[in-house]
Design an enzyme around this catalytic site. Structure first.
Site, mmCIF file in Angstrom:
data_model
loop_
_atom_site.group_PDB
_atom_site.id
_atom_site.type_symbol
_atom_site.label_atom_id
_atom_site.label_comp_id
_atom_site.label_asym_id
_atom_site.label_seq_id
_atom_site.Cartn_x
_atom_site.Cartn_y
_atom_site.Cartn_z
ATOM 1 N N GLY A 179 0.833 -1.203 0.000
ATOM 2 C CA GLY A 179 0.000 0.000 0.000
ATOM 3 C C GLY A 179 0.869 1.255 0.000
ATOM 4 N N ARG A 223 0.986 -5.235 -5.205
ATOM 5 C CA ARG A 223 1.099 -6.387 -4.304
ATOM 6 C C ARG A 223 1.252 -7.586 -5.243
ATOM 7 N NH1 ARG A 223 -0.673 -4.036 0.617
ATOM 8 N NH2 ARG A 223 -2.491 -2.697 0.464
ATOM 9 N N ASP A 253 4.853 -4.797 6.022
ATOM 10 C CA ASP A 253 5.311 -6.139 6.412
ATOM 11 C C ASP A 253 5.290 -7.160 5.274
ATOM 12 O OD1 ASP A 253 2.577 -6.169 6.460
ATOM 13 O OD2 ASP A 253 2.397 -7.120 8.432
ATOM 14 N N THR A 282 4.226 2.650 5.570
ATOM 15 C CA THR A 282 2.827 2.214 5.604
ATOM 16 C C THR A 282 2.070 3.129 6.560
ATOM 17 O OG1 THR A 282 1.283 0.523 6.422
ATOM 18 C CG2 THR A 282 3.497 0.408 7.295
ATOM 19 N N ASP A 310 -0.187 2.267 8.431
ATOM 20 C CA ASP A 310 -0.749 1.501 9.556
ATOM 21 C C ASP A 310 0.030 1.610 10.870
ATOM 22 O OD1 ASP A 310 -2.644 0.644 7.735
ATOM 23 O OD2 ASP A 310 -1.624 -1.243 7.303
ATOM 24 N N ASP A 329 2.156 -0.403 11.959
ATOM 25 C CA ASP A 329 2.002 -1.739 12.551
ATOM 26 C C ASP A 329 3.287 -2.563 12.510
ATOM 27 O OD1 ASP A 329 2.074 -1.986 9.817
ATOM 28 O OD2 ASP A 329 0.487 -3.471 9.676
ATOM 29 N N ARG A 375 -5.476 -1.885 9.050
ATOM 30 C CA ARG A 375 -5.432 -3.357 8.953
ATOM 31 C C ARG A 375 -5.688 -3.960 10.332
ATOM 32 N NH1 ARG A 375 -3.656 -6.030 4.402
ATOM 33 N NH2 ARG A 375 -2.539 -4.227 3.628
HETATM 34 O O1 F6P Z 1 -1.634 -1.276 4.647
HETATM 35 C C1 F6P Z 1 -2.210 -0.064 4.272
HETATM 36 C C2 F6P Z 1 -3.684 -0.222 4.035
HETATM 37 O O2 F6P Z 1 -4.212 1.028 3.635
HETATM 38 C C3 F6P Z 1 -4.488 -0.781 5.206
HETATM 39 O O3 F6P Z 1 -4.759 0.183 6.185
HETATM 40 C C4 F6P Z 1 -5.701 -1.321 4.514
HETATM 41 O O4 F6P Z 1 -6.269 -2.376 5.251
HETATM 42 C C5 F6P Z 1 -5.156 -1.823 3.205
HETATM 43 O O5 F6P Z 1 -3.915 -1.152 2.997
HETATM 44 C C6 F6P Z 1 -6.029 -1.600 2.011
HETATM 45 O O6 F6P Z 1 -5.419 -2.204 0.928
HETATM 46 P P1 F6P Z 1 -5.825 -1.950 -0.595
HETATM 47 O O7 F6P Z 1 -5.405 -0.553 -0.957
HETATM 48 O O8 F6P Z 1 -5.076 -2.977 -1.348
HETATM 49 O O9 F6P Z 1 -7.311 -2.099 -0.649
#
Ligand code: F6P
Length: 327
Positions: A15, A76, A107, A130, A132, A134, A176
């Site tokens: 992300g 990803r 991560d 990120t 998050d 986290d 997340r």
């Molecule tokens: O890891 C960053 C994040 O924005 C999280 O907070 C969220 O759960 C996820 O990515 C959303 O992912 P995507 O943009 O692939 O929907």
């Protein structure tokens, strides 16, 4: 300094987060400062597999410090999870004679790079990027401060309309499995309740707290809910409250991806700049299979093994404060 490293590859993955561009700029400029060549790998591991690699100069990262997103783009990658995908990626790096890698991501990115390092022993450093927050081994990840500020601004706006109509709002924020964004934006936005995965608040406790406001005719209230909530998401929580009482006029807002965009805050720009320079210096000093972090305002390095086996503990003091202030 390691003379064996002459060409550094840098990429963003997972992300996107505000401040990734600032980190990229710092990596490129630090690399050039130390007389190395720096290559940008487009779309994270996907670009590594496809050989989508471009040489970067000090000027090619000009005017990106203040921009959200990532100019290298992100992805990803499923293919990188396969041995065949990783072999293709390695062959492309060899073709370009890239001797070290710096990854900016979360991560999932680190797990991929750790595996890659185990298989091909290419010196690798990660920079935590990120929203998050986290990741263990660092007090802050790049993008978290900006995203939390964005949430606070949104919560303030929702408060205006909630007050005007005496409404109860359930507001979902990202993170997340982490409650960092929810806890801190909830405190800063004056939420009446904050629901995070790290805390065992039950639905009953939340409900009792909301109806306790009835005594004082409190109808407008903001509940900030982390997306990883263990007692249900915002829609479910709103439905369950509505099923029990018609006292509240309930609305739900999911902040979603607007939290990921926008110009990075001053904090994220400086953090990204420090981490980018440290990552280059670290890899040139022989640090490997590790992540750069910031602890008590000092740059630190932690091995992937340490990071991957730990959870970034929630800020206990913030949690304590939140309990006092949301009575
Ligand atoms: O890891 C960053 C994040 O924005 C999280 O907070 C969220 O759960 C996820 O990515 C959303 O992912 P995507 O943009 O692939 O929907």
């Amino acid at each position: 300094m390691k003379d064996s490293i002459q060409k550094i590859g840098v990429f963003t993955s997972g992300g996107d987060a505000p401040g990734m561009n600032a980190a990229l700029r710092a990596v490129v400029r630090a690399g050039i400062y130390y007389k190395k060549e720096v290559f940008g790998i487009m779309r994270g591991y996907e670009g590594m597999i496809d050989g989508d690699i471009v040489k970067l100069g000090a000027r090619s990262v000009g005017n990106i410090l203040q921009r959200g997103g990532t100019i290298l783009k992100s992805a990803r990658s499923m293919e990188f999870k396969t041995p065949e995908g990783r072999k293709k990626a390695y062959d492309n790096l060899r073709k370009e004679k890239i001797d070290a890698l710096i990854a900016i991501g979360g991560d999932g990115t680190f797990t991929g790079l750790h595996k890659f390092y185990e298989e091909f022993k290419i010196p690798s450093i990660c920079i935590p990027g990120t929203i998050d927050n986290d990741i263990a081994g660092t007090d802050y990840t790049i993008g978290y401060d900006t995203a939390t500020n964005t949430c606070v601004e949104a919560i303030d706006r929702i408060r205006d309309t909630a007050l005007s109509h005496s409404r109860l709002f359930f507001i979902e924020v990202m993170g997340r499995n982490s409650g960092y964004i929810a806890l801190h934006s909830g405190i800063a936005g004056g939420a009446g309740s904050i629901i995070i995965p790290e805390e065992d608040t039950t639905f009953e406790q939340l409900y009792e707290k909301l109806v306790a406001g009835e005594v004082t005719s409190k109808k407008s209230n903001l509940v900030v809910v982390a997306e990883g909530s263990k007692i249900g998401g915002v829609t479910e929580l709103a439905r369950k409250v509505a099923e029990r009482t018609s006292y509240f006029d309930i609305k739900v807002t999911i902040l979603g991806h607007l939290q990921r965009g926008g110009a990075p805050s001053y904090f994220d720009r400086v953090l990204a700049s420090k981490m980018g320079v440290a990552a280059v210096e670290g890899v040139l000093e022989g640090k490997n299979d590790a992540m750069v972090g910031i602890r008590d305002n000092k740059i630190v390095f932690n091995s992937f093994d340490t990071i991957m086996t730990q959870h970034h503990e929630i800020d206990a003091e913030a949690l304590r404060i939140a309990k006092i202030l949301t009575i």
